[in-house]
Design a protein around this motif. Structure first.
Motif, mmCIF file in Angstrom:
data_model
loop_
_atom_site.group_PDB
_atom_site.id
_atom_site.type_symbol
_atom_site.label_atom_id
_atom_site.label_comp_id
_atom_site.label_asym_id
_atom_site.label_seq_id
_atom_site.Cartn_x
_atom_site.Cartn_y
_atom_site.Cartn_z
ATOM 1 N N ASP A 320 0.832 -1.197 0.000
ATOM 2 C CA ASP A 320 0.000 0.000 0.000
ATOM 3 C C ASP A 320 0.875 1.259 0.000
ATOM 4 O O ASP A 320 2.110 1.169 0.068
ATOM 5 C CB ASP A 320 -0.987 -0.025 1.166
ATOM 6 N N PRO A 321 0.274 2.457 -0.090
ATOM 7 C CA PRO A 321 1.072 3.688 -0.162
ATOM 8 C C PRO A 321 2.002 3.910 1.024
ATOM 9 O O PRO A 321 2.978 4.668 0.907
ATOM 10 C CB PRO A 321 0.009 4.788 -0.249
ATOM 11 N N GLY A 360 -4.394 5.976 -3.167
ATOM 12 C CA GLY A 360 -2.988 6.364 -3.240
ATOM 13 C C GLY A 360 -2.224 5.462 -4.195
ATOM 14 O O GLY A 360 -2.792 4.590 -4.859
ATOM 15 N N THR A 361 -0.920 5.677 -4.256
ATOM 16 C CA THR A 361 -0.083 4.916 -5.182
ATOM 17 C C THR A 361 0.527 3.712 -4.483
ATOM 18 O O THR A 361 1.369 3.853 -3.594
ATOM 19 C CB THR A 361 1.024 5.800 -5.778
ATOM 20 N N TRP A 362 0.072 2.552 -4.886
ATOM 21 C CA TRP A 362 0.604 1.295 -4.398
ATOM 22 C C TRP A 362 1.851 0.927 -5.208
ATOM 23 O O TRP A 362 2.089 1.459 -6.291
ATOM 24 C CB TRP A 362 -0.429 0.183 -4.566
ATOM 25 N N PRO A 377 4.002 0.975 -10.278
ATOM 26 C CA PRO A 377 3.036 1.679 -9.436
ATOM 27 C C PRO A 377 1.604 1.348 -9.849
ATOM 28 O O PRO A 377 1.318 1.116 -11.025
ATOM 29 C CB PRO A 377 3.354 3.147 -9.701
ATOM 30 N N THR A 379 -1.987 3.187 -9.054
ATOM 31 C CA THR A 379 -2.588 4.351 -8.413
ATOM 32 C C THR A 379 -4.093 4.165 -8.283
ATOM 33 O O THR A 379 -4.811 4.079 -9.285
ATOM 34 C CB THR A 379 -2.284 5.633 -9.208
#
Length: 541
Positions: A320-321, A360-362, A377, A379
């Protein structure tokens, strides 16, 4: 939501011992949804159709009638090497070298120069594939491999063929490269052929664009060379040298066949890829998305890869982010078969609960056969969150050869982030601008990672620059420029426009003083001074 069938653990028989394989095709959260590869060619039939061969024979008869016979072998043989592959790309980077010349003369057998299987029975050339039809639509140039005279050409045929049709007609160019060496360039884009029969061409000069016309199922160039075999016969020439083709290489810098699984292209989408690939048309890029809404029906991932071996495995880890591992797929089958795949198109489906709740960006790490394969990434966005377009990633460029002369074809090679060259998964295209001073010699937009400039034989000492700009069709990255000085003393034609005149004088004056690599330094001593003025005046047009 996609419904998966649980596939039980397989039973492998190895050395007479039954062993339970502790891995599956999918997990309850998703997994490998499908795969495909390039359509297999009919063995024993070259990808140049009978109709194309007949047309080329007619072209030859017309050429001899209008211009005289083709070249004959020289007394001392032909030891010329190719200095570049004649497509605007980089071998095994954005060009997939699917087939080389078949060196096995037995019926049904085939073998490439490296003693491998990168060929098929009866293949008489080198096939360089581009990624998909989307690259074809942008354009990827084809160049003349050496100086020569055009003796055959055809244009106007359809160029998006997806099935092997032995009656289909190709757009092509045939060039007599002198000393009895002839090269044919097949499967070009409709309307892209830039030369006419009887026209002289230089090495590195663009002659067309890559496509899938004729006996073809994927956009590619089929490049074949014929050389003398005795007094009145010719044979196919394989320029690559290896254990199964022992000779001096026909390339100045031969590119080896890479080993091991490699990711060529990748993207993420919410579109159902089972539906997209239902007709097994893998030469198209699916619709891809840089931002995935939390409210989705599943995340799909598309991948092109090379050299996927037998019983290959994969694993994906979703962070996760905040960098917390939220999901680990464990080890799963990527290729559960005794077949290895030179070119492999796969798609995955995932329905992971946390991808519905954590924006968010994983970061997703993909592991193939126990080795790191790709980290990308992912997102995730809320319904009202803005999703601005992102510019392509950073590139850099080089110019070859390292110490160019007026006899050299110049190559501008781009190095990108590969599958991660655009985080919206947009197709990146490159604008190449070749110039000497304010004189633009060539400007072209291409989907390929290289471009060529024919030799500048009248411009010794010229300072040549190649500027490359990457774009996703909406936004452009920062320009990248590489500069080289040709060997030799300048003749005063600073901008290489064929005249030594006031424009060259103005450039020289603007560069006055010490400089490391500037246009006005005609003698290359690091200073623009009176000596350079005298050189220019002595050559005044």
């Amino acid at each position: 939501m996609k419904q998966f069938k649980t596939i039980p653990c397989a039973i492998l028989v190895l050395g007479g011992i039954a062993t339970a394989a502790p891995i599956e095709m999918q997990t309850k959260s998703g997994g490998l949804a499908g795969f495909g590869t390039i359509k297999e060619h009919v063995h024993g039939a070259d990808c140049v159709s009978t109709a194309d061969k007949a047309n080329m024979r007619r072209d030859l008869q017309a050429y001899i009638r209008d211009f005289g016979p083709l070249s004959r072998p020289g007394l001392w043989g032909d030891n010329r090497q190719y200095s570049f592959f004649p497509v605007g790309g980089r071998e095994w980077v954005d060009l997939y070298m699917e087939n080389y010349v078949d060196l096995d003369s037995s019926e049904g057998g085939f073998q490439d120069w490296n003693c491998g299987g990168y060929s098929y029975d009866g293949h008489k050339g080198i096939d360089a594939l581009i990624g998909t039809f989307e690259q074809q639509f942008v354009g990827v140039p084809i160049y003349s491999a050496l100086d020569g005279v055009v003796w055959a050409m055809r244009d106007g045929e359809p160029d998006q063929n997806t099935v092997w049709d032995p009656d289909a007609l190709s757009n092509y160019v045939g060039i007599d490269h002198g000393e009895g060496r002839y090269a044919n360039y097949f499967h070009m884009k409709q309307g892209s052929v830039l030369v006419e029969i009887g026209q002289e061409v230089k090495a590195g000069e663009q002659i067309g664009l890559v496509a899938s016309s004729g006996y073809s199922s994927w956009p590619h160039l089929h490049f074949e060379t014929w050389i003398p075999d005795g007094e009145d016969d010719w044979k196919i020439y394989e320029p690559y040298a290896g254990d199964c083709n022992v000779q001096s290489s026909g390339w100045e810098n031969q590119v080896s066949i890479p080993e091991g699984a490699r990711c060529k292209d990748f993207g993420v989408t919410t579109a159902n890829l089972d539906d997209f690939f239902v007709n097994e048309e893998y030469m198209w890029t699916p619709p891809l998305e840089g931002y995935i809404p939390l409210d989705h029906d599943g995340v799909w991932m598309w991948m092109q890869a090379t050299d996927i071996g037998i019983f290959s495995t994969y694993q994906m880890q979703f962070y996760d982010p905040d960098g917390v591992l939220q999901h680990d797929t464990g080890t799963n089958w990527l290729n559960f078969s005794w077949n290895s795949y030179r070119f492999y198109i796969t798609w995955f489906y995932w329905d992971i609960p946390e991808l519905h709740t954590i924006p968010g960006t994983w970061t997703v790490d993909m592991i193939v056969n126990g080795d790191s394969f790709l980290s990308f990434p992912l997102t995730m966005v809320t319904q009202l969150e803005q999703t601005p377009n992102r510019v392509p990633g950073q590139i850099y460029a080089t110019m070859l050869p390292a110490s160019p002369t007026v006899e050299d074809v110049l190559s501008c090679n781009v190095f990108s982030l590969g599958p991660l060259d655009d985080l919206d998964w947009d197709l990146v295209r490159y604008t190449y601008t070749w110039s000497v001073g304010d004189n633009i010699l060539r400007q072209v937009e291409s989907a390929g990672l290289a471009d060529r400039l024919p030799r500048l034989e009248l411009c010794p000492g010229a300072v040549v620059q190649c500027t490359v700009v990457a774009s996703d069709g909406i936004a452009s990255g920062e320009p990248v420029t590489v500069v080289k000085r040709l060997e030799g003393l300048s003749n005063g034609d600073i901008n290489c426009d064929g005249d030594v005149d006031v424009s060259d004088l103005l450039v020289l004056i603007s560069n006055w003083g010490t400089c490391s690599l500037c246009l006005g330094d005609l003698d290359g001593d690091g200073d623009v001074d009176i000596n350079d003025i005298l050189t220019l005046i002595a050559s005044w047009s």
